[in-house]
Design a protein around this motif. Structure first.
Motif, PDB file in Angstrom:
ATOM      1  N   LYS A   1      19.352  -2.983   5.940  1.00 32.15           N
ATOM      2  CA  LYS A   1      18.546  -2.272   6.937  1.00 32.15           C
ATOM      3  C   LYS A   1      17.185  -2.944   7.091  1.00 32.15           C
ATOM      4  CE  LYS A   1      16.857   2.313   8.236  1.00 32.15           C
ATOM      5  NZ  LYS A   1      16.786   3.753   7.871  1.00 32.15           N
ATOM      6  N   GLY A   2      16.738  -3.069   8.334  1.00 31.95           N
ATOM      7  CA  GLY A   2      15.451  -3.690   8.606  1.00 31.95           C
ATOM      8  C   GLY A   2      14.297  -2.712   8.499  1.00 31.95           C
TER       9      GLY A   2
ATOM     10  N   TYR B   1      17.103  -3.788   1.710  1.00 34.76           N
ATOM     11  CA  TYR B   1      16.172  -3.720   2.838  1.00 34.76           C
ATOM     12  C   TYR B   1      15.544  -5.083   3.091  1.00 34.76           C
ATOM     13  CZ  TYR B   1      16.694   1.274   2.106  1.00 34.76           C
ATOM     14  OH  TYR B   1      17.214   2.537   1.960  1.00 34.76           O
ATOM     15  N   ALA B   2      15.416  -5.402   4.385  1.00 40.54           N
ATOM     16  CA  ALA B   2      14.786  -6.649   4.823  1.00 40.54           C
ATOM     17  C   ALA B   2      13.524  -6.295   5.602  1.00 40.54           C
ATOM     18  CB  ALA B   2      15.741  -7.449   5.698  1.00 40.54           C
ATOM     19  N   ILE B   3      12.392  -6.813   5.174  1.00 35.18           N
ATOM     20  CA  ILE B   3      11.109  -6.455   5.781  1.00 35.18           C
ATOM     21  C   ILE B   3      10.619  -7.593   6.682  1.00 35.18           C
ATOM     22  CG2 ILE B   3       8.734  -5.729   5.333  1.00 35.18           C
ATOM     23  CD1 ILE B   3       9.707  -4.676   2.628  1.00 35.18           C
ATOM     24  N   PHE B   4      10.131  -7.218   7.874  1.00 34.62           N
ATOM     25  CA  PHE B   4       9.671  -8.182   8.872  1.00 34.62           C
ATOM     26  C   PHE B   4       8.267  -7.820   9.355  1.00 34.62           C
ATOM     27  CE2 PHE B   4      14.272  -7.916   9.159  1.00 34.62           C
ATOM     28  CZ  PHE B   4      14.677  -9.242   9.223  1.00 34.62           C
ATOM     29  N   GLY B   5       7.567  -8.817   9.902  1.00 33.86           N
ATOM     30  CA  GLY B   5       6.236  -8.591  10.460  1.00 33.86           C
ATOM     31  C   GLY B   5       6.227  -8.441  11.966  1.00 33.86           C
ATOM     32  N   ASP B   6       7.386  -8.204  12.583  1.00 36.01           N
ATOM     33  CA  ASP B   6       7.471  -8.074  14.043  1.00 36.01           C
ATOM     34  C   ASP B   6       6.697  -6.855  14.530  1.00 36.01           C
ATOM     35  OD1 ASP B   6       9.295 -10.270  14.274  1.00 36.01           O
ATOM     36  OD2 ASP B   6      10.875  -8.939  13.542  1.00 36.01           O
TER      37      ASP B   6
ATOM     38  N   GLN C   1       0.820  -1.200   0.000  1.00 37.95           N
ATOM     39  CA  GLN C   1       0.000   0.000   0.000  1.00 37.95           C
ATOM     40  C   GLN C   1       0.863   1.264   0.000  1.00 37.95           C
ATOM     41  OE1 GLN C   1      -3.638   0.260   0.023  1.00 37.95           O
ATOM     42  NE2 GLN C   1      -3.243  -1.804  -0.747  1.00 37.95           N
ATOM     43  N   ASP C   2       1.954   1.252   0.758  1.00 33.74           N
ATOM     44  CA  ASP C   2       2.807   2.431   0.884  1.00 33.74           C
ATOM     45  C   ASP C   2       3.621   2.711  -0.375  1.00 33.74           C
ATOM     46  OD1 ASP C   2       1.867   2.797   3.417  1.00 33.74           O
ATOM     47  OD2 ASP C   2       3.579   1.870   4.417  1.00 33.74           O
ATOM     48  N   LYS C   3       3.962   1.636  -1.113  1.00 34.40           N
ATOM     49  CA  LYS C   3       4.682   1.755  -2.393  1.00 34.40           C
ATOM     50  C   LYS C   3       6.052   2.420  -2.273  1.00 34.40           C
ATOM     51  CE  LYS C   3       0.352   1.876  -4.999  1.00 34.40           C
ATOM     52  NZ  LYS C   3      -0.476   2.607  -5.982  1.00 34.40           N
ATOM     53  N   GLU C   4       6.682   2.300  -1.105  1.00 32.47           N
ATOM     54  CA  GLU C   4       8.030   2.831  -0.937  1.00 32.47           C
ATOM     55  C   GLU C   4       9.092   1.809  -1.317  1.00 32.47           C
ATOM     56  OE1 GLU C   4      10.894   4.846   2.533  1.00 32.47           O
ATOM     57  OE2 GLU C   4       8.822   4.262   2.996  1.00 32.47           O
ATOM     58  N   TYR C   5       8.713   0.510  -1.203  1.00 32.42           N
ATOM     59  CA  TYR C   5       9.660  -0.564  -1.456  1.00 32.42           C
ATOM     60  C   TYR C   5       9.166  -1.468  -2.582  1.00 32.42           C
ATOM     61  CZ  TYR C   5      11.355   0.877   3.125  1.00 32.42           C
ATOM     62  OH  TYR C   5      11.827   1.621   4.181  1.00 32.42           O
ATOM     63  N   VAL C   6      10.121  -1.976  -3.364  1.00 38.28           N
ATOM     64  CA  VAL C   6       9.841  -2.992  -4.367  1.00 38.28           C
ATOM     65  C   VAL C   6      10.307  -4.331  -3.805  1.00 38.28           C
ATOM     66  CG1 VAL C   6      10.329  -3.833  -6.682  1.00 38.28           C
ATOM     67  CG2 VAL C   6      10.112  -1.380  -6.270  1.00 38.28           C
ATOM     68  N   ILE C   7       9.392  -5.251  -3.589  1.00 33.36           N
ATOM     69  CA  ILE C   7       9.734  -6.540  -3.008  1.00 33.36           C
ATOM     70  C   ILE C   7      10.107  -7.509  -4.120  1.00 33.36           C
ATOM     71  CG2 ILE C   7       8.893  -8.481  -1.648  1.00 33.36           C
ATOM     72  CD1 ILE C   7       7.048  -6.470  -0.235  1.00 33.36           C
ATOM     73  N   LYS C   8      11.325  -8.009  -4.045  1.00 34.32           N
ATOM     74  CA  LYS C   8      11.837  -8.878  -5.092  1.00 34.32           C
ATOM     75  C   LYS C   8      11.646 -10.358  -4.804  1.00 34.32           C
ATOM     76  CE  LYS C   8      13.367  -5.786  -7.965  1.00 34.32           C
ATOM     77  NZ  LYS C   8      12.817  -5.692  -9.337  1.00 34.32           N
TER      78      LYS C   8
END
Length: 244
Positions: A121-122, A96-101, A23-30
């Motif tokens: 960066k997390g 960047y590494a994205i987490f659900g914490d 939704q935020d569209k700041e990151y492209v998840i590969k």
């Protein structure tokens, strides 16, 4: 845009965090990264079959990468393999590494430290959100999730293999976090706004599994690097979900 990979557990917090990032569209998840028990071919801690992980990722539409670990692995072994993987991601310019914490400070500190060692960066889209409000929003958006593992010290057999809804939430004891953030329960998210189609499955048997701790257990982990398994958390109810 910033390129990232997502640490994917298959559960509701991962699904909601992914939704927020999209939704935020700041990151492209590969890609989505998941730890899998190489002996049983199931997601670490969750006990979810690898086949259902594959169907879930397919329904979401992202490339998937799996890290296979033995059922018991020392922290040294785990950290080394993770460092190799993170370094390869850095080489692919996934910074960047994205987490659900949500609120486990020690876990976030550990993650950020290991990421910083290789220049990553997390990112924590759900960090410090009220867990009751998070779960309410999650359900209102149309996500559907089922419990696949519960801590037997805190919850009974009746809480595993349950679709999370208002009844489930209302029946939780007062000492249980609504999102299970302290490791009280783990889930499999099978439908919602990030899915092209629901993931189909049948509910199988419920099994109580107990683990024996020994003097060397403080040097090992169960391949999720969380604090889910403590000295007193040695029994868990699992519900097997069967692909259809």
């Amino acid at each position: 845009m910033k390129q990232a990979f997502f640490n994917w557990s298959s559960g509701k917090d991962s699904a909601f965090a992914l939704y927020k990032v999209l939704q935020d569209k700041e990151y492209v998840i590969k890609k989505l990264l998941t730890n899998v028990n190489e002996e049983y071919r199931r997601i670490s801690m969750h006990g979810l079959r690898e086949e259902l992980l594959d169907e879930q990722v397919k329904a979401i539409g992202f490339p998937s990468e799996k890290l296979y670990f033995p059922a018991q692995v020392t922290m040294e072994m785990y950290n080394q393999k993770m460092k190799e993987t993170l370094t390869s991601f850095k080489d692919e310019h996934l910074d960047y590494a994205i987490f659900g914490d949500i609120f486990l400070e020690d876990l976030k500190k550990y993650r950020d430290q290991k990421l910083a060692e290789v220049g990553l960066k997390g990112v924590y889209p759900l960090w410090k959100r009220d867990t009751k409000e998070l779960l309410k929003e999650f359900l209102q958006l149309g996500f559907k999730t089922i419990t696949v593992c519960v801590n037997a010290k805190l919850l009974g057999k009746e809480f595993v293999g349950r679709i999370i809804d208002e009844d489930f939430i209302n029946e939780l004891p007062d000492n249980i976090d609504p999102c299970g953030e302290n490791g009280e329960f783990h889930t499999f998210c099978f439908d919602g706004p990030i899915f092209k189609n629901p993931v189909k499955f049948e509910v199988g048997e419920k099994v109580l599994k107990s683990y024996t701790l020994n003097e060397d257990d403080d040097q090992s982990c169960h391949t999720d690097t969380s604090e889910d398994i403590k000295e007193y958390d040695t029994s868990f109810w699992y519900c097997d979900l069967i692909p259809v």
